[in-house]
Design an enzyme around this catalytic site. Sequence first.
Site, PDB file in Angstrom:
ATOM      1  N   ASP A 115     -10.263 -15.591 -17.014  1.00 41.23           N
ATOM      2  CA  ASP A 115     -10.996 -15.872 -15.756  1.00 41.23           C
ATOM      3  C   ASP A 115     -12.262 -16.885 -16.054  1.00 41.23           C
ATOM      4  O   ASP A 115     -12.961 -16.307 -16.779  1.00 41.23           O
ATOM      5  CB  ASP A 115     -11.149 -14.715 -14.838  1.00 41.23           C
ATOM      6  CG  ASP A 115     -12.038 -15.007 -13.742  1.00 41.23           C
ATOM      7  OD1 ASP A 115     -11.403 -15.544 -12.608  1.00 41.23           O
ATOM      8  OD2 ASP A 115     -13.198 -15.037 -13.520  1.00 41.23           O
ATOM      9  N   ASP A 124      -3.970   3.839   2.839  1.00 41.53           N
ATOM     10  CA  ASP A 124      -5.537   3.469   2.946  1.00 41.53           C
ATOM     11  C   ASP A 124      -5.834   1.972   3.474  1.00 41.53           C
ATOM     12  O   ASP A 124      -7.110   1.596   3.523  1.00 41.53           O
ATOM     13  CB  ASP A 124      -6.262   3.589   1.586  1.00 41.53           C
ATOM     14  CG  ASP A 124      -6.109   2.988   0.483  1.00 41.53           C
ATOM     15  OD1 ASP A 124      -5.061   2.169   0.641  1.00 41.53           O
ATOM     16  OD2 ASP A 124      -6.681   3.285  -0.479  1.00 41.53           O
ATOM     17  N   HIS A 173      -4.944 -17.044  -5.542  1.00 45.78           N
ATOM     18  CA  HIS A 173      -5.582 -16.217  -4.476  1.00 45.78           C
ATOM     19  C   HIS A 173      -6.806 -17.078  -4.092  1.00 45.78           C
ATOM     20  O   HIS A 173      -7.609 -16.560  -3.334  1.00 45.78           O
ATOM     21  CB  HIS A 173      -5.689 -14.933  -5.219  1.00 45.78           C
ATOM     22  CG  HIS A 173      -6.450 -15.036  -6.543  1.00 45.78           C
ATOM     23  ND1 HIS A 173      -6.275 -15.859  -7.570  1.00 45.78           N
ATOM     24  CD2 HIS A 173      -7.861 -14.979  -6.608  1.00 45.78           C
ATOM     25  CE1 HIS A 173      -7.037 -15.904  -8.451  1.00 45.78           C
ATOM     26  NE2 HIS A 173      -8.112 -15.375  -8.070  1.00 45.78           N
ATOM     27  N   ASP A 174      -6.946 -18.292  -5.006  1.00 46.77           N
ATOM     28  CA  ASP A 174      -8.445 -19.067  -4.734  1.00 46.77           C
ATOM     29  C   ASP A 174      -8.182 -20.044  -3.643  1.00 46.77           C
ATOM     30  O   ASP A 174      -9.133 -21.088  -3.593  1.00 46.77           O
ATOM     31  CB  ASP A 174      -9.016 -19.337  -5.990  1.00 46.77           C
ATOM     32  CG  ASP A 174      -9.382 -18.034  -6.576  1.00 46.77           C
ATOM     33  OD1 ASP A 174      -9.993 -17.204  -5.930  1.00 46.77           O
ATOM     34  OD2 ASP A 174      -9.786 -18.330  -7.896  1.00 46.77           O
ATOM     35  N   GLU A 226      -8.075 -19.975 -17.157  1.00 42.98           N
ATOM     36  CA  GLU A 226      -8.272 -20.770 -15.838  1.00 42.98           C
ATOM     37  C   GLU A 226      -9.174 -21.662 -15.720  1.00 42.98           C
ATOM     38  O   GLU A 226     -10.338 -21.867 -16.573  1.00 42.98           O
ATOM     39  CB  GLU A 226      -8.929 -19.773 -14.977  1.00 42.98           C
ATOM     40  CG  GLU A 226      -9.290 -20.307 -13.506  1.00 42.98           C
ATOM     41  CD  GLU A 226     -10.153 -19.615 -12.587  1.00 42.98           C
ATOM     42  OE1 GLU A 226     -11.164 -18.896 -13.388  1.00 42.98           O
ATOM     43  OE2 GLU A 226     -10.249 -19.469 -11.424  1.00 42.98           O
ATOM     44  N   ASP A 240       0.832  -1.161   0.048  1.00 44.37           N
ATOM     45  CA  ASP A 240       0.052   0.056  -0.036  1.00 44.37           C
ATOM     46  C   ASP A 240       1.067   1.137  -0.164  1.00 44.37           C
ATOM     47  O   ASP A 240       1.739   1.401   0.740  1.00 44.37           O
ATOM     48  CB  ASP A 240      -0.954  -0.112   1.360  1.00 44.37           C
ATOM     49  CG  ASP A 240      -1.608   1.211   1.530  1.00 44.37           C
ATOM     50  OD1 ASP A 240      -1.942   1.834   0.498  1.00 44.37           O
ATOM     51  OD2 ASP A 240      -2.080   1.437   2.499  1.00 44.37           O
ATOM     52  N   ASP A 287      -1.742  -1.027  -3.839  1.00 37.84           N
ATOM     53  CA  ASP A 287      -2.180  -0.376  -5.145  1.00 37.84           C
ATOM     54  C   ASP A 287      -0.944  -0.565  -5.918  1.00 37.84           C
ATOM     55  O   ASP A 287       0.312  -1.028  -5.857  1.00 37.84           O
ATOM     56  CB  ASP A 287      -2.351   0.994  -4.655  1.00 37.84           C
ATOM     57  CG  ASP A 287      -1.426   1.626  -3.553  1.00 37.84           C
ATOM     58  OD1 ASP A 287      -0.162   1.443  -4.013  1.00 37.84           O
ATOM     59  OD2 ASP A 287      -1.523   2.159  -2.997  1.00 37.84           O
ATOM     60  N   ASP A 324      -5.367 -10.229 -15.913  1.00 40.52           N
ATOM     61  CA  ASP A 324      -6.517 -10.870 -15.574  1.00 40.52           C
ATOM     62  C   ASP A 324      -7.557 -10.205 -16.367  1.00 40.52           C
ATOM     63  O   ASP A 324      -7.718  -9.152 -16.659  1.00 40.52           O
ATOM     64  CB  ASP A 324      -6.772 -10.894 -14.116  1.00 40.52           C
ATOM     65  CG  ASP A 324      -7.299 -12.179 -13.794  1.00 40.52           C
ATOM     66  OD1 ASP A 324      -7.993 -12.888 -14.408  1.00 40.52           O
ATOM     67  OD2 ASP A 324      -6.960 -12.639 -12.534  1.00 40.52           O
TER      68      ASP A 324
HETATM   69  C1  NOJ Z   1     -11.987 -17.132 -10.615  1.00 42.64           C
HETATM   70  C2  NOJ Z   1     -11.102 -16.254  -9.893  1.00 42.64           C
HETATM   71  O1  NOJ Z   1     -10.065 -16.768  -9.615  1.00 42.64           O
HETATM   72  C3  NOJ Z   1     -11.871 -16.037  -8.480  1.00 42.64           C
HETATM   73  O2  NOJ Z   1     -11.154 -15.454  -7.637  1.00 42.64           O
HETATM   74  C4  NOJ Z   1     -13.308 -15.369  -8.665  1.00 42.64           C
HETATM   75  O3  NOJ Z   1     -13.696 -15.370  -7.574  1.00 42.64           O
HETATM   76  C5  NOJ Z   1     -14.094 -16.093  -9.683  1.00 42.64           C
HETATM   77  N1  NOJ Z   1     -13.114 -16.605 -10.815  1.00 42.64           N
HETATM   78  C6  NOJ Z   1     -15.073 -15.388 -10.194  1.00 42.64           C
HETATM   79  O4  NOJ Z   1     -14.606 -14.331 -11.160  1.00 42.64           O
END
Ligand code: NOJ
Length: 576
Positions: free
Chosen positions: A231, A56, A351-352, A285, A52, A60, A129
């Site tokens: 995505d 905030d 990140h998922d 993805e 950051d 960023d 992305d």
């Molecule tokens: C896959 C992304 O990696 C995820 O973070 C997102 O929530 C879903 N697609 C919906 O876009």
Amino acid sequence: MKRNHCLFALLICLLSGIQNNYAQSNNTIDTLQTKWWKEAIVYQIYPRSFKDSDGDGIGDLKGITSKLDYIKSLGVTAIWLNPIYSSPNDDNGYDISDYRNIMKDFGTMEDFDALLKGMHQRGIKFIMDLVVNHSSDEHAWFKEAKSSRNNPYREYYHWWNAEDGKPPYRYSLFDVNHDAWMYDSTTKSYFLHFFSRKQPDLNWENPALRKEIYAIMKFWADKGVDGYRLDAFGFAAKDTTWPRFPKGFEENFSLYYSMQGNLHGYLQEINKEVLSKYDVMSVAEGTGNTLEDAHNMVDANRHELNMAYPFEAVDIAKPEGYSLLHFKEVFSKWDSTFKDDGWLAVFLANHDQARMVTRFGNDSAPFRELSSRMLTTFIMTMRGTPYYYNGDELGMNNIKFDKIDDYRDVESLNMYKQVKDKGGDLQAFLNAQKISARDNSRTPFQWNSDANAGFTTGKPWLKVNPNYKTVNVVAEEKDSSSCLNYFKKIVKLRKDNLVLVYGTYTLLDKDNPQVYAYTRELNGEKILVLLNFSSKPAIANTNIDLTSSDLLIGNYTSANNTTALRPYEAVVYELK
Ligand code: NOJ
């Protein structure tokens, strides 16, 4: 083969027109179809949590730019950034309200231009992305579309008129009721959303929509982006006759959602209209339901995408654990499907997913660093392009929140509500989330031991892992045996040895439940990788004599030149 040797060999071969001895191997330098994106080492940055710059509490673009020298020092060659477009942030940027603008939290277009320039000056490529299965409900298209049934933008989305009764059930991943049809009273219709209610699905059957998307892709390609990560694109094509799916289909919804209808047609059109016109790479993805689906998407002869990003392996780690035999089977199966053509991404986190060391290694004090370096060794020595998630180079692990109030992710929050509404076991839910929740990998990046790990001078949007006092960049830079320094070494090893990129993969000691052993071979060069995935000593039964081999790298500080492995030991040998 060292990279410069390899180029030299190619030159000789071309100049003389003579088939050199490489041609006797099935992996000749001229049949490798070398590409920059195959040799890339991709570093994934979650922008909200990286750095950051304005206090905030949210990471960023200027923050990332300020850390480009750090990223360069890692040796990685490309960055994949999660979405940075304008967004009301229902799903942290995966709900886009303007595809040609930057999210206010992240900065401005000038900040983006400066970031891209800074990356390119350092020889780092940028993968963007691209979220075009759905937009935000705050996108101008959707606002128009829902204003009247006759609006020209109506067909940019999927609708079901209420006078036709209830629409056939569709499962939504993030909706609090899992119902993917949301009623809209203005036009007395339902709209479709496979993700949250604020993420209406776009209608790819509409050529006008497709044209808009291609223009958006060109807008960014003209700015100089080097690739796209598509995505959730496997879901983009729907059967719009809206058949009723069998009861319980949601248990395996991917079978009904992925790779339907004209999906390959859309990919071919994207390729023709955009990808083929620029030197950009593309990765999707998810890979559909079968190995064939996955392969078809990236078979160079079909002119669709470049690289598959399969989930089967990351999906095998459950809160209760996983079996190494299964892990080996999955990676070996995928490798063999892409042996001759097509290309794979190799990763254990993003990140998922929660943190790699917590899910696939062992984040208890004696083993966190060792097992983290062992997993890093795996990612960096497999065939395919490594996608390495920010913070894993420090051995960052799950934060394991105790309370639902600490979570920010729409997925965890809505699942909690569902369990609560059904009178389910909330404690069991929270325990499982400690292992699998997405917020575990989204906690702020740990730069130093100052307040908030040096991530922000404000209040971080998500709590910082309390272990930042010792697990941070400054501390690890000073420690020659740290995860960070190991990461830099193994990245260099991969970059210096094309056998690790293109070499044939052969699984050894297949039934060993503790050890993952394999070789990589290219043009007479042979590398052996031995990984102990357990907290107990283990023997690798490879029948390979190591006496005249060279140890290229190992994750312990003391050397080992036997096939007896210490807990979570990783060793990489060059065989002579
Ligand atoms: C896959 C992304 O990696 C995820 O973070 C997102 O929530 C879903 N697609 C919906 O876009």
